[in-house]
Write a protein that holds these residues in place. Sequence first.
Motif, PDB file in Angstrom:
ATOM      1  N   UNK A  28      50.249  36.810  41.541  1.00 52.82           N
ATOM      2  CA  UNK A  28      51.000  35.654  40.876  1.00 52.82           C
ATOM      3  C   UNK A  28      50.269  35.864  39.519  1.00 52.82           C
ATOM      4  N   UNK A  29      50.167  35.347  38.212  1.00 51.29           N
ATOM      5  CA  UNK A  29      49.344  35.105  37.351  1.00 51.29           C
ATOM      6  C   UNK A  29      48.886  33.983  37.421  1.00 51.29           C
ATOM      7  N   UNK A  30      46.928  34.084  37.198  1.00 51.77           N
ATOM      8  CA  UNK A  30      46.499  33.136  37.625  1.00 51.77           C
ATOM      9  C   UNK A  30      45.765  33.484  39.057  1.00 51.77           C
ATOM     10  N   UNK A  31      46.198  34.312  39.665  1.00 51.58           N
ATOM     11  CA  UNK A  31      45.593  34.530  40.708  1.00 51.58           C
ATOM     12  C   UNK A  31      44.712  35.399  41.639  1.00 51.58           C
ATOM     13  N   UNK A  32      43.930  35.627  42.560  1.00 55.08           N
ATOM     14  CA  UNK A  32      42.208  37.046  42.241  1.00 55.08           C
ATOM     15  C   UNK A  32      42.105  37.203  42.624  1.00 55.08           C
ATOM     16  N   UNK A  33      41.904  38.734  42.334  1.00 56.23           N
ATOM     17  CA  UNK A  33      41.848  39.916  43.370  1.00 56.23           C
ATOM     18  C   UNK A  33      40.163  40.360  43.847  1.00 56.23           C
ATOM     19  N   UNK A  34      39.912  40.292  45.071  1.00 55.19           N
ATOM     20  CA  UNK A  34      38.484  40.222  45.485  1.00 55.19           C
ATOM     21  C   UNK A  34      38.947  42.920  45.755  1.00 55.19           C
ATOM     22  N   UNK A  35      37.786  42.979  44.920  1.00 58.70           N
ATOM     23  CA  UNK A  35      37.733  44.518  44.781  1.00 58.70           C
ATOM     24  C   UNK A  35      37.187  45.387  45.253  1.00 58.70           C
ATOM     25  N   UNK A  36      36.782  45.673  46.398  1.00 56.74           N
ATOM     26  CA  UNK A  36      35.819  46.225  46.726  1.00 56.74           C
ATOM     27  C   UNK A  36      35.390  48.210  46.133  1.00 56.74           C
ATOM     28  N   UNK A  37      33.809  48.072  45.171  1.00 56.82           N
ATOM     29  CA  UNK A  37      33.850  48.999  44.206  1.00 56.82           C
ATOM     30  C   UNK A  37      32.954  49.361  44.561  1.00 56.82           C
ATOM     31  N   UNK A  38      32.642  50.164  45.673  1.00 62.68           N
ATOM     32  CA  UNK A  38      31.614  50.583  45.884  1.00 62.68           C
ATOM     33  C   UNK A  38      31.602  52.058  45.427  1.00 62.68           C
ATOM     34  N   UNK A  39      33.517  52.514  45.794  1.00 62.57           N
ATOM     35  CA  UNK A  39      33.333  54.561  45.534  1.00 62.57           C
ATOM     36  C   UNK A  39      34.519  54.202  44.208  1.00 62.57           C
ATOM     37  N   UNK A  40      35.203  53.364  43.849  1.00 62.46           N
ATOM     38  CA  UNK A  40      36.212  53.565  42.607  1.00 62.46           C
ATOM     39  C   UNK A  40      36.178  51.988  41.807  1.00 62.46           C
ATOM     40  N   UNK A  41      36.808  52.448  41.121  1.00 64.64           N
ATOM     41  CA  UNK A  41      36.276  51.161  40.197  1.00 64.64           C
ATOM     42  C   UNK A  41      38.178  50.544  39.474  1.00 64.64           C
ATOM     43  N   UNK A  42      38.461  49.580  39.385  1.00 67.63           N
ATOM     44  CA  UNK A  42      40.166  50.062  38.502  1.00 67.63           C
ATOM     45  C   UNK A  42      40.437  49.241  36.908  1.00 67.63           C
ATOM     46  N   UNK A  43      40.857  50.356  36.396  1.00 68.83           N
ATOM     47  CA  UNK A  43      40.666  50.078  34.605  1.00 68.83           C
ATOM     48  C   UNK A  43      42.368  50.246  34.136  1.00 68.83           C
ATOM     49  N   UNK A  44      41.987  49.701  32.817  1.00 73.42           N
ATOM     50  CA  UNK A  44      43.516  50.456  32.201  1.00 73.42           C
ATOM     51  C   UNK A  44      44.450  48.903  32.682  1.00 73.42           C
ATOM     52  N   UNK A  45      45.845  49.793  32.479  1.00 75.22           N
ATOM     53  CA  UNK A  45      46.432  48.236  32.449  1.00 75.22           C
ATOM     54  C   UNK A  45      46.435  47.657  33.663  1.00 75.22           C
ATOM     55  N   UNK A  46      45.800  48.732  35.028  1.00 75.90           N
ATOM     56  CA  UNK A  46      46.066  48.472  36.228  1.00 75.90           C
ATOM     57  C   UNK A  46      44.885  46.817  36.583  1.00 75.90           C
ATOM     58  N   UNK A  74      45.457  38.738  33.484  1.00 72.28           N
ATOM     59  CA  UNK A  74      46.033  37.606  33.734  1.00 72.28           C
ATOM     60  C   UNK A  74      45.253  37.099  35.326  1.00 72.28           C
ATOM     61  N   UNK A  75      44.728  37.935  35.842  1.00 67.50           N
ATOM     62  CA  UNK A  75      44.182  37.434  37.483  1.00 67.50           C
ATOM     63  C   UNK A  75      42.864  37.782  37.132  1.00 67.50           C
ATOM     64  N   UNK A  76      42.008  36.537  38.225  1.00 73.12           N
ATOM     65  CA  UNK A  76      40.712  36.880  37.864  1.00 73.12           C
ATOM     66  C   UNK A  76      39.753  38.011  38.789  1.00 73.12           C
ATOM     67  N   UNK A  77      39.134  38.355  38.619  1.00 72.89           N
ATOM     68  CA  UNK A  77      38.890  39.881  39.535  1.00 72.89           C
ATOM     69  C   UNK A  77      37.135  39.227  40.181  1.00 72.89           C
ATOM     70  N   UNK A  78      37.229  39.831  40.832  1.00 69.40           N
ATOM     71  CA  UNK A  78      35.704  39.813  41.863  1.00 69.40           C
ATOM     72  C   UNK A  78      35.362  41.176  42.473  1.00 69.40           C
ATOM     73  N   UNK A  79      34.773  42.064  41.758  1.00 72.13           N
ATOM     74  CA  UNK A  79      34.460  43.407  41.896  1.00 72.13           C
ATOM     75  C   UNK A  79      33.326  42.799  42.925  1.00 72.13           C
ATOM     76  N   UNK A  80      33.010  43.873  43.684  1.00 69.06           N
ATOM     77  CA  UNK A  80      31.971  43.362  45.395  1.00 69.06           C
ATOM     78  C   UNK A  80      31.748  44.483  45.354  1.00 69.06           C
ATOM     79  N   UNK A  81      31.040  45.421  45.549  1.00 72.21           N
ATOM     80  CA  UNK A  81      30.299  46.949  46.262  1.00 72.21           C
ATOM     81  C   UNK A  81      30.578  45.940  48.660  1.00 72.21           C
TER      82      UNK A  81
END
Lengths: 588, 288
Positions: free
Chosen positions: A88-106, A110-117
């Motif tokens: 949903x727009x306005x939602x949030x993602x908690x992403x484990x960025x220990x070994x991967x990253x999210x970029x581009x259109x992904x 419209x969502x809040x990102x919490x990149x946390x290893x």
Amino acid sequence: MILNSLEMMFGGQAGDGSLTTGDLIAGVFKRMGLEVYTYKDFPSRIRGGHTNYVIRASEQRNYGMADAVDSLVAFDLEAVQAHIDEMRPGGFVVFDNTSETVDGALRRSDVTWYDIPLAKIAKEELGLELVRNTISLGVLAALVGMDAGIVRADVTAVYQRKGEKVVDLNLRAIAAGEAYVREHYAGVPSGYALRAKPDGDRLIMMGNDAIAYGALVAGCRFMAGYPITPATDILEWMSKQLPKFGGVVVQAEDELAAITMTLGAAFTGVRAMTATSGPGQALMTEAIGLAGVLEIPVVVVECARTGPSTGMPTKTEQSNLNHLIYSGHGEIPRVILAPGTIEESFTLTTAAFNLADRWQLPVFVLTEQALCQSKATLAPFDLDAVEIDRGELIADGELTFGEYKRFAFTADGVSPRAIPGVYGGMHLAAGSEHNDAGVITENAANRARMMEKRMGKLEAMRDELPRAILHGVADADIAIVGYGANTGPIREAVDRLAAEKIPVRFLQLRTLWPFPEDDVRVFVHGAHHVFVVENNFTGQLERLIRAVTGPIDALRGLRKYDGRPFHPIEIIAPIRGIAAVGESVEVR
Amino acid sequence: MAMLTAKDFATATPSWWCPGCGDYGVLSALKSALAELGKQPHEVAFVSGIGCSGKISGYLHSYAFHGVHGRALPVATAVKLANRDLTVIAAGGDGDGYAIGAGHFVHAVRRNPDITYIVMDNQTYGLTKGQASPTSATGYVASVSPEGNPDNPINGLALGLAAGATFVARGFSAQPKQLVQIIRAAIEHRGCSIVEVMSPCVTYNKINTYAWFKEHIEDAALRDDHRPSERTAAFDALTREGKIPLGIIYQEERPTLEERTHLPQVPIAKHDLHGDRGRYAALLEHYR
């Protein structure tokens, strides 16, 4: 800020612990007084493969998933790839960025990102990568305001079995998660907040638990089964509990043995059941016919998954209805009940045992993966409302030697039943056609009469069958018919359409066979549009309805067969469409 | 209750077996054994599959279950679990027990419920007019094997023994006295007892006739090396070339399924289903 409404998804690889963490969070939300619904979407493999767990929490009761998820906890990039579009727009993602990253259109803006290893913290600060799930719990606690006391108490309870060290490790993991958010994302609000309320006297339970518990309370004391997804939970539950209540569970060598064992125990007077899914049900077909002709009361739970053949073992579908109605050579009477909620998984299972005993025939409890493996909060069951009706069972001492006729012709087709050990009740229960005394015969008149006796039960029993439930606006022009796991999404759709001033009525079928012709005929009559919502390709329910209504333009199928349950919007959208094109929608 | 005779276990149902069928001998020995053991008809539960052998359940006055092909053993196992006070006997043929029911046979035996399983072996499919069965000899010429049966016959008793059978015996339907003794011992045995009875098909099997058996059998008990308590010796007796051994080939005491599943002494079928409400309610605590 959205208060007390959140649909959260955990995604990662099977074996990563998403399911355990999901269960834990569901428990925390429940104890925070919120209404909870969970849905498991996991692959048919033990480790690896994308898996996710959806937890919905809100103030009002949920019977299914929402249209979109508010938050995604992604333990890997694959989880983002698979589910970012469902956010949903306005939602949030908690992403484990220990070994991967999210970029581009992904990387949706419209969502809040919490990149946390998460894995890195787990490994470096706590010495064990496995606890990254628990760290994510701490992260979420900090982001949405999960009650810290409840979180810690639940984590302690879950890990207590593994010892104090493990409990301590997990408590530190929670603290690490909270600390990370404080340090790095202090000024980045998630947009969601949960506030604890009194829990009240409520339960949180999976559909399969409710079925197993219902069977126990109904007096089932014998179960034979063969492990099969998604029915195995029932076999496991019963294995744990039945022996404590004097009963016995057999893990059979195959489904043919499981069902024939169930028949053997029921023949001997024990309330008995088996539970299976499509492929297993196919193997049981032969013995279902036997149960019918021997007039043995058995309860068979079918937890449906996708077919044909092995299909998708862990995914949901409603494609076995025809099989349950028509399977087997020859003709026998049978009953199919379909719970639509976890409460009904309990009540209809207890009803199944009474119907089986009362009418001496096989009774199916038909459920689907989307219901039987989902959890929800609910009020405790009313045990006082459970009656045990063994039907016409002859007690020891009631028979005079030499007079007993096991298959005696009676007005309602039910013959008093003597079980082995009862003096004077000796008889042959013959799978071949037999006379009233059980003697095998090919006599024409007897054959016709026996068929009428057995099949006549279906008419005689109609008043005792669980009735369909009418939801929504009773005289609305737009109507929906459905059953089982779809009950939840349909009810939600009906409520939301009502809020949009589009009145809809919904008939939730709970007895699918003998088909509730009268209820359906009355319900469909006069509706301008009747949507038949079902999870299969061919419209099995719709065809049954057509058989009752004859040719009718109002009927249309709303079908989904991708292995996933309906989201409410998938039911709302086509109905909105009809309202929008100006077709009359009115309440009469 | 008064002591009964074999006649008390007879039904009035006319037989559908061919005149001279070996199965008559099995039925007669079974009735005598039950009477001699002082069993009452209502205390006996008898389970059969289908085929010629399956018909036997219709001719025995007791609680009888005539089910589907090959599945007598799961039914019988469950009957015993449901009411351990019953004398539970299952019967089937070589096709019923060793073909379609082979899976159940192995698993019933390894579970060791206190039941008796009688395999009426006529080495052919009688009721479907004489095709090869799992015990037909290699080369056996029949409608579906006109060039001779290509398959090796199954050794049912050795298979049962390998699966962990605790009682293995063989009788011959034309030697009634010995057969009664074997069936008695099998019923008395605590555990799953397998009794294979050579039961000639007089209509279709023109090779394994009464005369043929008389030439090819020997009483195992008469051999010097017969030791029913030794598993290896029993295997040897069952698998060696030469005459077909009759009698109790192997017997051992092992915990039964009822014991291993901690089945209550009072039969489950007699339990009161109403009294546990408080305990049911307590189970819900887990879900709070």
